[in-house]
Write a protein that holds these residues in place. Structure first.
Motif, mmCIF file in Angstrom:
data_model
loop_
_atom_site.group_PDB
_atom_site.id
_atom_site.type_symbol
_atom_site.label_atom_id
_atom_site.label_comp_id
_atom_site.label_asym_id
_atom_site.label_seq_id
_atom_site.Cartn_x
_atom_site.Cartn_y
_atom_site.Cartn_z
ATOM 1 N N SER A 22 0.656 -1.245 -0.134
ATOM 2 C CA SER A 22 -0.011 0.092 0.069
ATOM 3 C C SER A 22 0.709 1.437 -0.041
ATOM 4 O O SER A 22 0.586 2.337 -0.717
ATOM 5 C CB SER A 22 -0.930 -0.016 1.234
ATOM 6 O OG SER A 22 -1.839 -1.020 1.156
ATOM 7 N N GLU A 42 -6.548 -10.871 -5.758
ATOM 8 C CA GLU A 42 -7.472 -10.229 -6.410
ATOM 9 C C GLU A 42 -8.157 -8.872 -5.533
ATOM 10 O O GLU A 42 -8.251 -7.959 -6.172
ATOM 11 C CB GLU A 42 -8.501 -11.174 -7.131
ATOM 12 C CG GLU A 42 -8.004 -12.073 -8.148
ATOM 13 C CD GLU A 42 -7.710 -11.261 -9.443
ATOM 14 O OE1 GLU A 42 -8.032 -10.101 -9.410
ATOM 15 O OE2 GLU A 42 -7.075 -11.908 -10.457
ATOM 16 N N GLN A 44 -6.843 -7.663 -2.970
ATOM 17 C CA GLN A 44 -5.953 -6.828 -2.912
ATOM 18 C C GLN A 44 -5.786 -5.648 -4.081
ATOM 19 O O GLN A 44 -5.627 -4.306 -3.830
ATOM 20 C CB GLN A 44 -4.477 -7.144 -2.568
ATOM 21 C CG GLN A 44 -3.548 -6.236 -2.155
ATOM 22 C CD GLN A 44 -2.015 -6.895 -1.686
ATOM 23 O OE1 GLN A 44 -1.749 -7.884 -2.070
ATOM 24 N NE2 GLN A 44 -1.524 -6.203 -0.863
ATOM 25 N N ARG A 45 -5.734 -6.432 -5.167
ATOM 26 C CA ARG A 45 -5.609 -5.664 -6.248
ATOM 27 C C ARG A 45 -6.840 -4.434 -6.725
ATOM 28 O O ARG A 45 -6.386 -3.292 -6.930
ATOM 29 C CB ARG A 45 -5.621 -6.514 -7.584
ATOM 30 C CG ARG A 45 -5.527 -5.527 -8.977
ATOM 31 C CD ARG A 45 -4.882 -6.374 -10.061
ATOM 32 N NE ARG A 45 -5.540 -7.307 -10.387
ATOM 33 C CZ ARG A 45 -5.033 -8.169 -11.599
ATOM 34 N NH1 ARG A 45 -4.049 -7.976 -12.307
ATOM 35 N NH2 ARG A 45 -5.731 -9.350 -11.620
ATOM 36 N N ARG A 46 -7.864 -5.002 -6.312
ATOM 37 C CA ARG A 46 -9.133 -4.089 -6.290
ATOM 38 C C ARG A 46 -8.913 -3.029 -5.304
ATOM 39 O O ARG A 46 -9.323 -1.748 -5.641
ATOM 40 C CB ARG A 46 -10.472 -4.799 -6.034
ATOM 41 C CG ARG A 46 -10.678 -5.740 -7.142
ATOM 42 C CD ARG A 46 -12.141 -6.163 -7.001
ATOM 43 N NE ARG A 46 -12.291 -6.944 -5.815
ATOM 44 C CZ ARG A 46 -12.177 -8.359 -5.684
ATOM 45 N NH1 ARG A 46 -11.706 -8.996 -7.018
ATOM 46 N NH2 ARG A 46 -12.350 -9.078 -4.637
ATOM 47 N N SER A 47 -8.389 -3.275 -4.255
ATOM 48 C CA SER A 47 -8.195 -2.157 -3.242
ATOM 49 C C SER A 47 -7.118 -1.055 -3.524
ATOM 50 O O SER A 47 -7.001 -0.159 -3.038
ATOM 51 C CB SER A 47 -7.569 -2.791 -1.938
ATOM 52 O OG SER A 47 -6.431 -3.121 -1.868
ATOM 53 N N LEU A 48 -6.091 -1.744 -4.545
ATOM 54 C CA LEU A 48 -5.225 -0.722 -5.049
ATOM 55 C C LEU A 48 -5.519 -0.229 -6.274
ATOM 56 O O LEU A 48 -4.487 -0.205 -7.277
ATOM 57 C CB LEU A 48 -3.716 -1.545 -5.088
ATOM 58 C CG LEU A 48 -3.303 -1.946 -3.539
ATOM 59 C CD1 LEU A 48 -2.061 -2.819 -3.833
ATOM 60 C CD2 LEU A 48 -2.792 -0.673 -2.669
ATOM 61 N N ALA A 49 -6.671 0.300 -6.601
ATOM 62 C CA ALA A 49 -7.256 0.478 -7.836
ATOM 63 C C ALA A 49 -6.684 1.563 -8.652
ATOM 64 O O ALA A 49 -6.522 1.510 -9.876
ATOM 65 C CB ALA A 49 -8.530 0.935 -7.813
ATOM 66 N N ASP A 50 -5.748 2.311 -7.878
ATOM 67 C CA ASP A 50 -5.356 3.293 -8.683
ATOM 68 C C ASP A 50 -3.515 3.086 -8.932
ATOM 69 O O ASP A 50 -2.838 3.883 -9.859
ATOM 70 C CB ASP A 50 -5.186 4.805 -7.919
ATOM 71 C CG ASP A 50 -6.459 5.312 -7.873
ATOM 72 O OD1 ASP A 50 -7.476 5.124 -8.684
ATOM 73 O OD2 ASP A 50 -6.885 5.890 -6.642
ATOM 74 N N SER A 52 -0.503 0.491 -10.589
ATOM 75 C CA SER A 52 -0.319 -0.651 -11.433
ATOM 76 C C SER A 52 0.285 -1.819 -10.701
ATOM 77 O O SER A 52 1.117 -1.942 -10.347
ATOM 78 C CB SER A 52 0.806 -0.108 -12.451
ATOM 79 O OG SER A 52 1.399 -1.223 -13.345
#
Length: 279
Positions: A22, A42, A44-50, A52
């Motif tokens: 994060s 997956e 976690q990736r959604r939570s880091l939407a902004d 790469s």
């Protein structure tokens, strides 16, 4: 030209790994997250939407999967700026890897070594223009190890608790970071103990001493706070730009004596290299 820095973080879906990911994302890094649980990854990736984010699946109990993960990483990201070897296991039970290695050794010592060697081409900076960084997450409990039988690392007589096979695997991890060969490729390698962290691995784990489990809410700190120390330790310009050092709770500390014994270190590196070939 995209000059965004790229960090590989293993064990990123919980605890300090999640906090590292994060904070790196907030600082503008592109992330390669290596985990066993694809569902959590997956999410976690959604939570880091902004950010790469590239997801790589691998079980660190299997040398073959670690090597495959490295190949996948390099195929997508030929140049890597930082590797955070954060995946770890702490258990009171005997668990054996696919290749027949005890779990603490397999995950905490062997897998980070295998991943680093397999990613070496992406981390290499032979032109000396800049330096990449590898951070091995270790633990101050390694200082409790009185003797280290290299051959018994992969098949210890007893598992023990926090100061048993776990501590020996962390000492082996620190010992593997002392060679100068990587420095020639512009790769710095540091062993970093973030200090006591409140994580799923330390919560309600019978491998933890009872008194620590009771005191953990008071003594153990939030992952977000300790992750900052990991990221600071990973900056090449900090700590005089040195490699092969041990940083504990944000401060450089003397290396554990057993990790610096030349004969012991040679035996350790030989064993890691041999066991890396078992897959």
């Amino acid at each position: 030209m995209n000059d965004q820095k790229i960090a590989v973080v293993t064990g990123s879906t919980g605890g300090i790994g999640s906090a590292i990911a994060s904070q790196l994302a907030e600082a503008g890094w592109a992330l390669v997250l290596v985990n066993r649980n694809t569902g959590k990854a997956e999410a976690q990736r959604r939570s880091l939407a902004d950010a790469s984010v590239t997801l790589i699946e691998a079980d660190f109990m299997d040398v073959v999967q670690v090597k495959r993960a490295a190949a996948d990483i390099l195929a997508k990201h030929p140049r890597i700026d930082a590797l955070y070897n954060n995946s770890g296991v702490l258990t009171s039970q005997r668990v054996t890897s696919v290749q027949g290695h005890e779990a603490h050794y397999a995950v905490n010592a062997l897998a980070p070594y295998v991943l680093l060697q397999a990613l070496r081409a992406g981390l290499s900076r032979p032109d000396g223009a800049d330096r990449s960084m590898v951070v091995n997450t270790t633990s101050s409990v390694q200082t409790s190890v009185k003797t280290l039988d290299i051959e018994a690392l992969s098949d210890p007589a007893e598992i023990g608790g926090l100061s048993g096979a776990y501590a020996r695997s962390k000492l082996a991890l620190t010992g593997s970071a002392l060679g100068d060969a990587l420095k020639e490729d512009g790769i710095l390698l540091r062993s970093v103990d973030p200090g006591p962290v409140r994580t799923p691995m330390t919560r309600n784990n019978d491998a933890m001493p009872g008194f620590l489990r009771l005191l953990a809410p008071l003594l153990f700190k939030a992952p977000q706070k300790q992750a900052k120390k990991m990221i600071e330790a990973a900056k090449p310009e900090n700590h005089g730009g040195r490699t092969g050092i041990y940083i504990s709770d944000g401060k450089e500390k003397p290396l554990p004596k057993r990790s610096t014994d030349p004969a012991l270190q040679a035996a350790l590196m030989k064993k890691l290299a041999e066991d890396a070939e078992t897959g």
